[in-house]
Design a protein around this motif. Structure first.
Motif, PDB file in Angstrom:
ATOM      1  N   SER A 193      30.251  -6.565  29.145  1.00 33.10           N
ATOM      2  CA  SER A 193      29.342  -7.681  29.408  1.00 33.10           C
ATOM      3  C   SER A 193      29.987  -8.988  28.966  1.00 33.10           C
ATOM      4  O   SER A 193      30.616  -9.049  27.904  1.00 33.10           O
TER       5      SER A 193
ATOM      6  N   ILE B 155      30.745 -11.975  27.118  1.00 31.20           N
ATOM      7  CA  ILE B 155      30.307 -12.423  25.800  1.00 31.20           C
ATOM      8  C   ILE B 155      29.964 -13.912  25.799  1.00 31.20           C
ATOM      9  O   ILE B 155      29.202 -14.384  24.946  1.00 31.20           O
TER      10      ILE B 155
ATOM     11  N   ARG C 256      31.715 -11.363  17.647  1.00 28.41           N
ATOM     12  CA  ARG C 256      31.105 -10.043  17.862  1.00 28.41           C
ATOM     13  C   ARG C 256      30.029  -9.763  16.814  1.00 28.41           C
ATOM     14  O   ARG C 256      28.960  -9.232  17.125  1.00 28.41           O
TER      15      ARG C 256
ATOM     16  N   TYR D 214      32.152  -5.846  25.399  1.00 29.27           N
ATOM     17  CA  TYR D 214      32.178  -7.191  25.958  1.00 29.27           C
ATOM     18  C   TYR D 214      33.448  -7.462  26.744  1.00 29.27           C
ATOM     19  O   TYR D 214      34.517  -6.935  26.442  1.00 29.27           O
TER      20      TYR D 214
ATOM     21  N   GLU E  61      36.026 -10.120  26.925  1.00 27.67           N
ATOM     22  CA  GLU E  61      36.527 -11.193  26.073  1.00 27.67           C
ATOM     23  C   GLU E  61      37.838 -11.758  26.607  1.00 27.67           C
ATOM     24  O   GLU E  61      38.626 -12.344  25.881  1.00 27.67           O
TER      25      GLU E  61
END
Length: 501
Positions: A257, A259, A444, A455, A457
């Motif tokens: 996902s 971030i 995080r 995530y 990133e």
């Protein structure tokens, strides 16, 4: 580096591509409901807006360039009658930047049936998919990855006569980030990429009146829908008069996902995967205060996304928080360009400091990110002009070092300041007294309530969850130093060739 901070110009920050919204609600004014949903999601895209409505027999679409409230009025909404709808607000990263053809929802014909598709994200293999479709004799006009997705779905649906098969087939071949809503004349579909990069959630209207799908929960809130859950990575959810069904369109992969949704894109009143965005931003400020303390008199937040983090920084550090920067909330993306004289005003069109608060003070200024650095540089100049004695910049995301290919409008590496300067060089160039970024681990740690951690990133680490085609990445990954080295190499090779001749 060029200054890109004015309305109508390329902004000096990361920009989300778009918002999607869908409704299945027989007996409801789904066009109006979708319009309100898109207004709640307007922060995700301001170039164009569109709504498509199905009435059981066909689909009607209305879309145009501009903000939601500029595109839709009572007469336009009244013309959209039906019980299933999809809507879209666009900020372009692929295809034509600002054209009616590129505006969504994208309408496509499958034999005699129309479908409407709205897409948030970016496909990284659009070129290969487009070539496959052209080989099949399918014509493409808009030049967007959303059109490619719609045509891919239609191609298989024509052969199998099952729209779900067409969606599942397309998901097997689409690579990149996508959260999509699709309407046929009588059914709403919602589906998401197998990494879950872009967000998509489901809500239920009161008293069983219907279902809503939205990029963020703030879109559910505005129409009175209760959040039920997120669309899972790789999942297809179907809403029609037979109820709600779910199936796996493609096997889920490692969760990734975005971030940056928590840092900047999402509205603070949204909840993503169980995590309050507002609380996450407060957590970021508290963690940053522990990682990079500063000796100062006041903490200021850069509106809007920097304010919750600034409050968290102030709480943790014990330094008072104050509203010292005012944002003009009525300056958005516009087709009216400023004059050259106005252009010199820079970010004052959007942000203006309060000298009565700032004068004689040492400031800690909290912002969500630094991309090219021009906005931060101008802001620091403005704060000093307003009387600040010291300006310490604190950023609640790590250094943006790599471009994004999944639906965020970022530059190539040669335009990202952190990829080309050290921290000290950035600090000096912007004119700050100190500069610090939150650590990736600190970011995080600011998300303790996320139900399913994992995530993307890549903009910080360069580790991409979906492989980027070489033809796309080739120049995007080069820094200024890389380009200079390549230029020197070519020049040296040319000189050697001349000598040998």
């Amino acid at each position: 580096m060029s200054t890109s901070i004015l309305p109508g110009e390329r902004p000096d920050r990361l920009e989300e591509e778009c918002a999607v919204f869908g409704v299945f609600a027989p007996g409801e004014d789904v066009a109006r409901m979708t319009c309100f949903g898109l207004q709640a999601l307007q922060h995700r895209g301001q170039e164009s807006a569109g709504i498509a409505v199905g009435d059981g027999e066909t689909i009607m679409v209305s879309k145009d360039l501009g903000l939601v409230t500029q595109v839709f009025d009572e007469s336009r909404l009244a013309a959209l009658e039906g019980y299933v709808a999809v809507g879209h607000a666009r900020y372009s990263t692929s295809g034509a930047a600002a054209s009616w053809e590129a505006a969504q929802p994208h309408i496509s014909a499958i034999d005699e049936i129309l479908i409407a598709l709205a897409h948030n994200g970016t496909l990284v293999n659009t070129n290969s998919l487009r070539a496959r479709l052209i080989d099949e004799g399918i014509q493409l006009r808009a030049g967007t990855d959303s059109e490619v997705a719609a045509k891919a779905i239609g191609s298989v649906t024509q052969k199998t006569h099952h729209l779900r098969e067409g969606i599942r087939y397309a998901m097997q071949y689409m690579e990149g980030a996508y959260a999509m809503v699709l309407a046929s004349p009588d059914t709403l579909y919602a589906f998401r990429d197998p990494n879950g990069i872009r967000p998509l959630c489901i809500g239920k209207l009161p008293e069983g009146r219907g279902w809503v799908v939205s990029s963020e929960t703030c879109g559910l809130d505005i129409v009175g829908a209760e959040y039920v859950r997120d669309v899972e990575p790789g999942e297809i959810v179907r809403f029609n008069k037979d109820g709600v069904t779910s199936e796996q369109g493609v096997e889920p992969r490692k969760r990734a996902s975005c971030i940056f949704e928590y840092v900047y894109f999402a509205r603070p009143d949204s909840v993503m995967d169980g995590q309050s965005v507002y609380q996450a931003r407060r957590n970021m400020g508290r963690i940053l205060a522990r990682e990079a303390p500063a000796d100062a008199d006041l903490v200021l937040g850069v509106p809007d996304s920097g304010i919750p983090s600034a409050m968290g920084f102030a709480f943790e550090s014990g330094i008072p928080y104050s509203d010292g920067i005012v944002k003009n909330r009525y300056v958005g993306r516009t087709f009216i360009q400023p004059t050259q004289a106005m252009r010199q005003l820079g970010i004052r069109l959007k942000l203006n400091p309060l000298p009565s608060v700032i004068r004689g003070k040492r400031l800690v200024v909290i912002d969500d990110s630094i991309v090219r650095g021009n906005t931060s540089k101008k802001l620091i100049e403005m704060l000093r002009d307003a009387g600040a004695t010291e300006v310490h910049m604190r950023i609640v995301s790590p250094e943006v070092m790599w471009p994004c290919f999944y639906g965020i409008d970022t530059d190539t590496r040669d335009q990202l300041i952190a990829a080309n300067m050290t921290n000290d060089e950035m600090c000096e160039w912007m004119g700050a007294d100190s500069l610090a970024f939150i650590s990736l681990q600190g970011l995080r740690d600011s998300l303790p309530d996320v139900r399913t951690p994992g995530y993307c990133e890549a903009c910080f680490s360069g580790e991409y969850p979906v492989d980027i085609p070489a033809y796309t990445a080739r120049n995007s990954f080069m820094t200024k130093a890389d380009f200079a080295a390549a230029y020197e190499k070519e020049a040296q090779e040319a000189e050697n060739t001349q000598v040998s001749v």
